[in-house]
Design a protein around this motif. Structure first.
Motif, PDB file in Angstrom:
ATOM      1  N   LEU A 268       0.825  -1.204   0.000  1.00  0.00           N
ATOM      2  CA  LEU A 268       0.000   0.000   0.000  1.00  0.00           C
ATOM      3  C   LEU A 268       0.864   1.260   0.000  1.00  0.00           C
ATOM      4  O   LEU A 268       0.570   2.238  -0.706  1.00  0.00           O
ATOM      5  N   LEU A 269       1.934   1.247   0.808  1.00  0.00           N
ATOM      6  CA  LEU A 269       2.839   2.397   0.842  1.00  0.00           C
ATOM      7  C   LEU A 269       3.496   2.613  -0.515  1.00  0.00           C
ATOM      8  O   LEU A 269       3.621   3.753  -0.989  1.00  0.00           O
ATOM      9  N   PHE A 270       3.890   1.528  -1.166  1.00  0.00           N
ATOM     10  CA  PHE A 270       4.509   1.616  -2.495  1.00  0.00           C
ATOM     11  C   PHE A 270       3.540   2.219  -3.504  1.00  0.00           C
ATOM     12  O   PHE A 270       3.917   3.065  -4.328  1.00  0.00           O
ATOM     13  N   ILE A 271       2.272   1.805  -3.442  1.00  0.00           N
ATOM     14  CA  ILE A 271       1.260   2.331  -4.374  1.00  0.00           C
ATOM     15  C   ILE A 271       1.044   3.823  -4.135  1.00  0.00           C
ATOM     16  O   ILE A 271       0.967   4.617  -5.081  1.00  0.00           O
ATOM     17  N   LEU A 272       0.961   4.228  -2.856  1.00  0.00           N
ATOM     18  CA  LEU A 272       0.761   5.641  -2.540  1.00  0.00           C
ATOM     19  C   LEU A 272       1.927   6.494  -3.030  1.00  0.00           C
ATOM     20  O   LEU A 272       1.729   7.586  -3.585  1.00  0.00           O
ATOM     21  N   VAL A 273       3.132   5.990  -2.832  1.00  0.00           N
ATOM     22  CA  VAL A 273       4.312   6.733  -3.289  1.00  0.00           C
ATOM     23  C   VAL A 273       4.341   6.798  -4.813  1.00  0.00           C
ATOM     24  O   VAL A 273       4.686   7.833  -5.403  1.00  0.00           O
ATOM     25  N   ALA A 274       3.961   5.702  -5.466  1.00  0.00           N
ATOM     26  CA  ALA A 274       3.976   5.670  -6.930  1.00  0.00           C
ATOM     27  C   ALA A 274       2.941   6.623  -7.526  1.00  0.00           C
ATOM     28  O   ALA A 274       3.170   7.223  -8.582  1.00  0.00           O
ATOM     29  N   VAL A 275       1.796   6.791  -6.862  1.00  0.00           N
ATOM     30  CA  VAL A 275       0.742   7.675  -7.369  1.00  0.00           C
ATOM     31  C   VAL A 275       1.169   9.133  -7.271  1.00  0.00           C
ATOM     32  O   VAL A 275       1.036   9.915  -8.228  1.00  0.00           O
ATOM     33  N   GLN A 276       1.656   9.545  -6.095  1.00  0.00           N
ATOM     34  CA  GLN A 276       2.090  10.927  -5.874  1.00  0.00           C
ATOM     35  C   GLN A 276       3.463  10.921  -5.196  1.00  0.00           C
ATOM     36  O   GLN A 276       3.575  11.160  -3.989  1.00  0.00           O
ATOM     37  N   PRO A 277       4.531  10.633  -5.934  1.00  0.00           N
ATOM     38  CA  PRO A 277       5.848  10.508  -5.282  1.00  0.00           C
ATOM     39  C   PRO A 277       6.327  11.787  -4.611  1.00  0.00           C
ATOM     40  O   PRO A 277       6.884  11.738  -3.514  1.00  0.00           O
ATOM     41  N   LYS A 278       6.116  12.929  -5.252  1.00  0.00           N
ATOM     42  CA  LYS A 278       6.616  14.189  -4.681  1.00  0.00           C
ATOM     43  C   LYS A 278       5.936  14.509  -3.355  1.00  0.00           C
ATOM     44  O   LYS A 278       6.585  14.935  -2.397  1.00  0.00           O
ATOM     45  N   ILE A 279       4.618  14.296  -3.305  1.00  0.00           N
ATOM     46  CA  ILE A 279       3.873  14.595  -2.084  1.00  0.00           C
ATOM     47  C   ILE A 279       4.171  13.568  -0.998  1.00  0.00           C
ATOM     48  O   ILE A 279       4.404  13.913   0.167  1.00  0.00           O
ATOM     49  N   MET A 280       4.189  12.292  -1.366  1.00  0.00           N
ATOM     50  CA  MET A 280       4.381  11.230  -0.378  1.00  0.00           C
ATOM     51  C   MET A 280       5.788  11.244   0.203  1.00  0.00           C
ATOM     52  O   MET A 280       5.977  11.007   1.400  1.00  0.00           O
ATOM     53  N   PHE A 281       6.802  11.508  -0.621  1.00  0.00           N
ATOM     54  CA  PHE A 281       8.160  11.608  -0.096  1.00  0.00           C
ATOM     55  C   PHE A 281       8.243  12.692   0.974  1.00  0.00           C
ATOM     56  O   PHE A 281       8.842  12.507   2.032  1.00  0.00           O
ATOM     57  N   PHE A 282       7.612  13.847   0.687  1.00  0.00           N
ATOM     58  CA  PHE A 282       7.633  14.947   1.649  1.00  0.00           C
ATOM     59  C   PHE A 282       6.902  14.572   2.933  1.00  0.00           C
ATOM     60  O   PHE A 282       7.398  14.834   4.043  1.00  0.00           O
ATOM     61  N   LEU A 283       5.728  13.956   2.816  1.00  0.00           N
ATOM     62  CA  LEU A 283       4.948  13.602   3.998  1.00  0.00           C
ATOM     63  C   LEU A 283       5.661  12.563   4.855  1.00  0.00           C
ATOM     64  O   LEU A 283       5.674  12.652   6.087  1.00  0.00           O
ATOM     65  N   VAL A 284       6.267  11.572   4.209  1.00  0.00           N
ATOM     66  CA  VAL A 284       6.984  10.522   4.955  1.00  0.00           C
ATOM     67  C   VAL A 284       8.169  11.118   5.712  1.00  0.00           C
ATOM     68  O   VAL A 284       8.378  10.836   6.903  1.00  0.00           O
ATOM     69  N   LEU A 285       8.947  11.949   5.045  1.00  0.00           N
ATOM     70  CA  LEU A 285      10.123  12.542   5.692  1.00  0.00           C
ATOM     71  C   LEU A 285       9.725  13.546   6.767  1.00  0.00           C
ATOM     72  O   LEU A 285      10.361  13.613   7.828  1.00  0.00           O
ATOM     73  N   ALA A 286       8.674  14.331   6.509  1.00  0.00           N
ATOM     74  CA  ALA A 286       8.208  15.277   7.526  1.00  0.00           C
ATOM     75  C   ALA A 286       7.725  14.540   8.767  1.00  0.00           C
ATOM     76  O   ALA A 286       7.980  14.964   9.899  1.00  0.00           O
ATOM     77  N   THR A 287       7.048  13.409   8.558  1.00  0.00           N
ATOM     78  CA  THR A 287       6.592  12.597   9.696  1.00  0.00           C
ATOM     79  C   THR A 287       7.776  12.061  10.489  1.00  0.00           C
ATOM     80  O   THR A 287       7.777  12.073  11.732  1.00  0.00           O
ATOM     81  N   TYR A 288       8.811  11.605   9.790  1.00  0.00           N
ATOM     82  CA  TYR A 288      10.009  11.089  10.463  1.00  0.00           C
ATOM     83  C   TYR A 288      10.679  12.173  11.299  1.00  0.00           C
ATOM     84  O   TYR A 288      11.121  11.926  12.435  1.00  0.00           O
ATOM     85  N   VAL A 289      10.741  13.402  10.756  1.00  0.00           N
ATOM     86  CA  VAL A 289      11.373  14.502  11.476  1.00  0.00           C
ATOM     87  C   VAL A 289      10.571  14.858  12.732  1.00  0.00           C
ATOM     88  O   VAL A 289      11.131  15.082  13.809  1.00  0.00           O
ATOM     89  N   VAL A 290       9.247  14.899  12.592  1.00  0.00           N
ATOM     90  CA  VAL A 290       8.388  15.293  13.718  1.00  0.00           C
ATOM     91  C   VAL A 290       8.376  14.230  14.809  1.00  0.00           C
ATOM     92  O   VAL A 290       8.286  14.550  16.009  1.00  0.00           O
ATOM     93  N   LEU A 291       8.491  12.949  14.424  1.00  0.00           N
ATOM     94  CA  LEU A 291       8.433  11.876  15.414  1.00  0.00           C
ATOM     95  C   LEU A 291       9.589  11.927  16.410  1.00  0.00           C
ATOM     96  O   LEU A 291       9.454  11.446  17.537  1.00  0.00           O
ATOM     97  N   GLY A 292      10.717  12.515  16.013  1.00  0.00           N
ATOM     98  CA  GLY A 292      11.853  12.622  16.933  1.00  0.00           C
ATOM     99  C   GLY A 292      11.535  13.469  18.155  1.00  0.00           C
ATOM    100  O   GLY A 292      11.579  12.983  19.293  1.00  0.00           O
TER     101      GLY A 292
END
Length: 283
Positions: free
Chosen positions: A211-235
């Protein structure tokens, strides 16, 4: 016979040299991607520069795996990788942020870009010194590749949204300062090196990954940003939760200690009263 042995030994040495060259070639490719990102940012091709940083991220993860798989790890490779990371994930994203949004701010803009580079260098130096003490289960401070990719994916995210006109500089200034602080902070960030994702056999993990792969494939620019922003905030979020948990444990320990002291006082008082009653009865 001796000549054949010398030939075999020569072949083995050549093979070892080739194996040692392979991970360093990948590191060089990562360095080239970082340099290409700098050139693209200067030319105003910000999205291309962002993709070059993402390519450098992939190559940076690949060189270490190749070195471990071939048994070709060396001190030279570690130092070369750190220098490559400083260019690809320190200088390249700093210049990308500067030419993309920070230039109109003037002195504060280039100082923010320099701060990012300096904190990235300090982060890499601290990692090289503490890697044996801290281990690989978590990182102390935001990893410099993650900080660089937040800037890169921010460029992609804004481009995907089709934001008209020049980018508003002040949110980018704040983002660069926050990322710089997080890199040199003592906040723990999760490392994926020992999670053993490749060894997981759960069907649920397979579905989630798909599911994560499909989401990234559909909107890679948006999903890359959201995933990395989530990782930064989780710290910081995890650090706040851990601090709250430690404070609660400390309060519970103090409460338990006070309760025990009160109980001991009651016991001592009870024993004293019993002795006094016994003394009165005897008298």
């Amino acid at each position: 016979m001796a000549r054949r042995r010398r030939k075999d030994r020569k072949k083995i040495l050549e093979r070892k040299k080739a194996i040692y060259v392979l991970p360093n070639l990948i590191t060089t490719a990562s360095l080239f991607a970082g340099f290409y990102s700098i050139v693209s940012a200067i030319d105003g091709q910000f999205v291309t520069a962002a993709w070059a940083i993402m390519a450098s991220l992939v190559l940076d993860g690949l060189d270490g795996k190749v070195a471990r798989a071939t048994g070709s790890q060396s001190r030279f490779g570690v130092e070369y990788d750190s220098l490559s990371d400083l260019v690809a994930f320190g200088v390249a994203p700093a210049l990308l942020a500067f030419f993309w949004a920070l230039q109109p701010v003037g002195r504060l803009g280039w100082l923010a870009a320099f701060l990012f580079v300096a904190c990235g260098a300090l982060r890499l130096a601290r990692f090289n010194v503490q890697v044996e003490e801290v281990g690989t289960k978590h990182f102390v401070g935001l990893p410099i590749p993650a900080a660089a990719c937040v800037i890169a994916t921010s460029v992609m995210f804004v481009d995907q949204l089709g934001y008209p006109g020049p980018v508003t500089e002040w949110p980018v200034v704040v983002m660069v300062f926050v990322l710089s602080f997080l890199m040199v902070s003592n906040i723990h960030y999760l490392s994926f090196k020992e999670l053993g994702i490749a060894k997981l056999k759960s069907f649920n993990w397979l579905v989630a990954t798909l599911l994560l792969f499909i989401l990234v494939a559909v909107q890679p620019k948006i999903m890359f940003f959201l995933v990395l922003a989530t990782y930064v905030v989780l710290g910081p979020l995890g650090a706040a939760l851990m601090a709250k948990k430690r404070a609660k444990a400390k309060e519970d320990a103090l409460a338990a200690k006070k309760s025990k002291e009160t109980k001991d006082q009651v016991d001592v008082s009870g024993q004293s009263n019993a002795k006094e009653e016994a003394a009165e009865q005897l008298s």
